[in-house]
Design an enzyme around this catalytic site. Structure first.
Site, PDB file in Angstrom:
ATOM      1  N   ARG A 169     -39.284 -22.899  12.950  1.00 34.19           N
ATOM      2  CA  ARG A 169     -40.174 -22.070  12.164  1.00 34.19           C
ATOM      3  C   ARG A 169     -40.215 -20.631  12.693  1.00 34.19           C
ATOM      4  O   ARG A 169     -40.248 -19.679  11.920  1.00 34.19           O
ATOM      5  CB  ARG A 169     -41.578 -22.686  12.192  1.00 34.19           C
ATOM      6  CG  ARG A 169     -42.611 -21.877  11.455  1.00 34.19           C
ATOM      7  CD  ARG A 169     -42.265 -21.731   9.991  1.00 34.19           C
ATOM      8  NE  ARG A 169     -43.388 -21.226   9.220  1.00 34.19           N
ATOM      9  CZ  ARG A 169     -43.374 -21.060   7.911  1.00 34.19           C
ATOM     10  NH1 ARG A 169     -42.285 -21.364   7.241  1.00 34.19           N
ATOM     11  NH2 ARG A 169     -44.415 -20.616   7.282  1.00 34.19           N
ATOM     12  N   SER A 214     -38.213 -17.265  -3.952  1.00 35.26           N
ATOM     13  CA  SER A 214     -37.348 -17.826  -2.914  1.00 35.26           C
ATOM     14  C   SER A 214     -36.739 -19.152  -3.395  1.00 35.26           C
ATOM     15  O   SER A 214     -36.099 -19.162  -4.447  1.00 35.26           O
ATOM     16  CB  SER A 214     -38.174 -18.003  -1.628  1.00 35.26           C
ATOM     17  OG  SER A 214     -37.341 -18.240  -0.542  1.00 35.26           O
ATOM     18  N   HIS A 237     -38.961 -10.476   2.854  1.00 32.07           N
ATOM     19  CA  HIS A 237     -38.894 -11.566   1.881  1.00 32.07           C
ATOM     20  C   HIS A 237     -40.287 -12.072   1.499  1.00 32.07           C
ATOM     21  O   HIS A 237     -40.521 -12.439   0.358  1.00 32.07           O
ATOM     22  CB  HIS A 237     -38.052 -12.694   2.486  1.00 32.07           C
ATOM     23  CG  HIS A 237     -37.823 -13.846   1.571  1.00 32.07           C
ATOM     24  ND1 HIS A 237     -37.220 -13.707   0.340  1.00 32.07           N
ATOM     25  CD2 HIS A 237     -38.115 -15.161   1.693  1.00 32.07           C
ATOM     26  CE1 HIS A 237     -37.142 -14.898  -0.239  1.00 32.07           C
ATOM     27  NE2 HIS A 237     -37.682 -15.789   0.553  1.00 32.07           N
ATOM     28  N   ASP A 238     -41.185 -12.091   2.484  1.00 29.38           N
ATOM     29  CA  ASP A 238     -42.536 -12.596   2.231  1.00 29.38           C
ATOM     30  C   ASP A 238     -43.304 -11.793   1.199  1.00 29.38           C
ATOM     31  O   ASP A 238     -44.366 -12.235   0.758  1.00 29.38           O
ATOM     32  CB  ASP A 238     -43.342 -12.587   3.533  1.00 29.38           C
ATOM     33  CG  ASP A 238     -43.412 -13.971   4.154  1.00 29.38           C
ATOM     34  OD1 ASP A 238     -42.880 -14.909   3.545  1.00 29.38           O
ATOM     35  OD2 ASP A 238     -43.994 -14.101   5.241  1.00 29.38           O
ATOM     36  N   ASP A 276     -36.287  -6.892   1.441  1.00 30.60           N
ATOM     37  CA  ASP A 276     -35.936  -8.310   1.590  1.00 30.60           C
ATOM     38  C   ASP A 276     -34.463  -8.414   1.952  1.00 30.60           C
ATOM     39  O   ASP A 276     -33.586  -8.183   1.133  1.00 30.60           O
ATOM     40  CB  ASP A 276     -36.225  -9.035   0.265  1.00 30.60           C
ATOM     41  CG  ASP A 276     -35.968 -10.539   0.354  1.00 30.60           C
ATOM     42  OD1 ASP A 276     -35.417 -11.006   1.368  1.00 30.60           O
ATOM     43  OD2 ASP A 276     -36.326 -11.243  -0.613  1.00 30.60           O
TER      44      ASP A 276
END
Lengths: 412, 209
Positions: free
Chosen positions: A255, A185, A384-385, A351
């Site tokens: 967040r 990232s 994405h994680d 992602d």
């Protein structure tokens, strides 16, 4: 209750930590992150007035400091150093227990003895980014000129500023060339910037789930997060540290929004579906009826306890400004022309924040520049994680690439 | 790493012939490079600066572990992104019959590389013809082990068909070889029709006209 959550920095939670939203404004319950800002519990390289950090915004920051962790041993030839670059809300504690949260390092699946980044073979360095809040100089740092935190007087920073600061640290450690620079990232953005700014100092580069420029959609998501922080009355125009408040609600909402972008629809559906949270029927209220609501609120709560709101503004902005090709008439291939660095690019099928097309753009540019590049897209539904999670195919690709690079570098 | 000839898989003896067509120290792109065996051979024996494209993740991972710069990709879609004259040779080994647009792929090979090396299973081989004639069924051989409905090989051609395609895209043939069932070159000066009968595989070194 929370169900079957995979491990990883964004996911960790337990039943007893479930809270309702009105607890969001309560003061933090464990180690105050403030304690890590000026004097962190990790090594710090300090640079005085004679060694300012020249920043893209045109300012020279001095004095400044960069906090870092190291693992393993630097060999006598100083040829086995690996730099890990962390993502937006990461820190230097890549493979040790975090002094703030008490949880394991954020990438222990990738870094450690016998892991793809093998700390028995390599000297591994990870530094908190400039602008961060884990010991490197950032907006929460006390400005020696005023005796108060910089707050919004801190210069707006770029990914290149972060990398420049890391290069100063690497100089300080006496390392001429890094065997490998890797990260996911925003960490992957730094990897690319390293390869662009210091091609002779990067033997191999492994950007994961990254992009050579931040997309309009990603800038948009970041802006929503920043506006949430700024809309919190406790933000106080950025001066909350002076005024004894904290924009926890705004940062929590930022967040929560960002966290959705780190996952995939499929992963959300599988984990939460439309399941209710500790109830069998809707309450017809704005309580967190759904598990996903409760989960996101918890993510927000947990985050505000470890992260500084102004840092979040600065670091997200740095990602937004990132466009590696901008200085080369928009032609990314020119950035890497003549590069002898060995690259390996990794992306994930699900992602959508840093999609495979972003990684392919990097690969095409490297190909056009006749650079040495490998690329693999990992099949994963974790969004994405995925780069932080247990993805055996990613480890296998990374291990193969790193081991082959080590042979080429003559490392045992 | 430097394997003697005898240890190279008999199924891929064509690699030796392909390698023989490549000048030492040149830049090579192997399209559909599999586990990287040919690229590793070229690197170790010919000091070649090699790159690869491979569609399978397992193949790419195997290549990365050999230290080969290989990207996951598809010959049908990704060749368009390579600049002109980027390589001395572009190799398409046992892959053209699996592409959706063999002609477009061949044109890209000749654009990206100064030379192209193409090998493919010959559908004109006598055993194939006999199978179809006698059994009346699509042939299944060692080189073409799939049944018709689940084969990745969607564009079979004969050596003669390929020659025609080469003429169509303006490719000049610099070398040609037909390999027998054991992967050894048919070492006879024969007319094309005979090679088209006896060769299980065709291997061609092509240059842009």
């Amino acid at each position: 209750m929370f169900v079957d959550l995979p491990p990883g920095p964004h996911y960790r939670c337990s039943k007893d930590r479930t809270r309702s939203s009105d607890q969001m404004s309560q003061s933090p319950s464990f180690l105050e992150p403030r304690s890590q800002i000026d004097d962190p519990s990790s090594p710090v390289a300090r640079f005085g007035a004679d060694e300012p950090l020249v920043m893209d915004a045109g300012m020279a920051l001095a004095p400044w400091q960069i906090a870092y962790q190291t693992y393993g041993t630097l060999n006598t030839a100083k040829s086995n150093a690996v730099l890990i670059c962390h993502a937006l809300t990461g820190d230097q504690h890549v493979a040790n227990v975090s002094p703030v949260t008490g949880k394991p390092g954020w990438w222990t699946t990738m870094v450690g003895p016998g892991k793809p980044v093998d700390t028995d073979r390599f000297f591994v360095i990870c530094a908190n980014v400039i602008g961060g809040c884990s010991g490197s100089t950032g907006p929460a740092t006390i400005n020696p000129a005023t005796g108060h935190p910089y707050n919004l007087d801190f210069p707006v920073l770029t990914i290149r500023d972060m990398v420049r600061a890391q290069a100063a640290l690497i100089d300080r450690l006496g390392i001429a060339s890094l065997f490998c620079v890797l990260g996911g990232s925003m960490g992957g953005m730094q990897v690319l910037q390293w390869a662009a700014s210091y091609p002779d100092r990067v033997f191999s580069a492994l950007p994961i789930a990254a992009a050579a420029r931040h997309s309009a959609q990603n800038i948009a998501f970041h802006e929503v997060g920043r506006q949430a922080i700024m809309a919190d009355p406790d933000w106080r125009g950025g001066n909350y540290l002076n005024e004894g408040t904290r924009p926890s609600k705004g940062l929590g909402v930022a967040r929560m929004g960002a966290h959705i972008t780190y996952l995939s629809e499929l992963a959300l559906h599988r984990k939460f579906g439309r399941n209710f949270q500790d109830r069998s029927a809707p309450t017809f209220s704005f309580d967190a009826d759904f598990q996903i609501e409760s989960y996101l609120r918890y993510q927000g709560l947990q985050f505000v306890e470890r992260f500084d709101a102004n840092s979040y503004l600065y670091v997200t902005k740095a990602m937004d400004y990132f466009d590696l090709a901008a200085e080369h008439d928009g032609i990314l291939a020119r950035v890497f022309k003549g590069s002898a660095t060995r690259f390996c690019v990794i992306s994930f099928t699900s992602d959508w924040l840093f999609p495979t097309s972003d990684s392919r753009a990097i690969v095409h540019a490297l190909n056009a520049a006749a650079a040495s590049v490998g690329f693999v897209e990992i099949e994963s539904d974790k969004g994405h994680d995925a780069f932080l999670l247990d993805e055996p195919e990613m480890f296998s690709a990374a291990r193969g690439f790193i081991d082959a690079a080590a042979r080429a570098r003559g490392l045992s | 790493m430097n394997l003697p000839d005898s240890e190279i898989s008999p199924a891929r003896l064509d690699f030796l012939l392909l390698a023989d067509m490549v000048a030492p120290g040149s830049r090579v792109l192997d399209v559909g490079c599999g586990d990287g065996s040919l690229l590793a051979l070229l690197r170790d024996r010919k000091n070649v600066d090699g790159r690869g494209i491979e569609i399978s993740r397992e193949g790419v991972n195997a290549c990365l572990a050999k230290g080969l710069p290989v990207i996951q990709g598809d010959a049908d879609t990704d060749l368009a992104d390579y600049p002109n004259d980027a390589f001395d040779y572009v190799i398409l080994s046992q892959t053209i019959q699996a592409t959706r647009q063999p002609k477009v792929v061949l044109e890209h090979l000749l654009r990206i590389g100064r030379r192209a090396i193409v090998s493919f299973p010959n559908f004109g081989h006598w055993r194939v013809r006999l199978d179809l004639l006698v059994k009346g069924r699509m042939p299944v051989t060692d080189n073409m082990p799939y049944s018709w409905h689940d084969t990745p090989n969607i564009h079979f051609c004969t050596i003669r068909d390929f020659l025609e395609l080469c003429a169509e895209v303006g490719a000049r043939m610099e070398r040609a070889a037909a390999l027998d069932a054991g992967g050894k070159p048919v070492r006879m000066a024969l007319p094309w029709w005979a090679w088209n009968m006896l060769g299980e595989q065709g291997v061609f070194l092509l240059k842009r006209r």
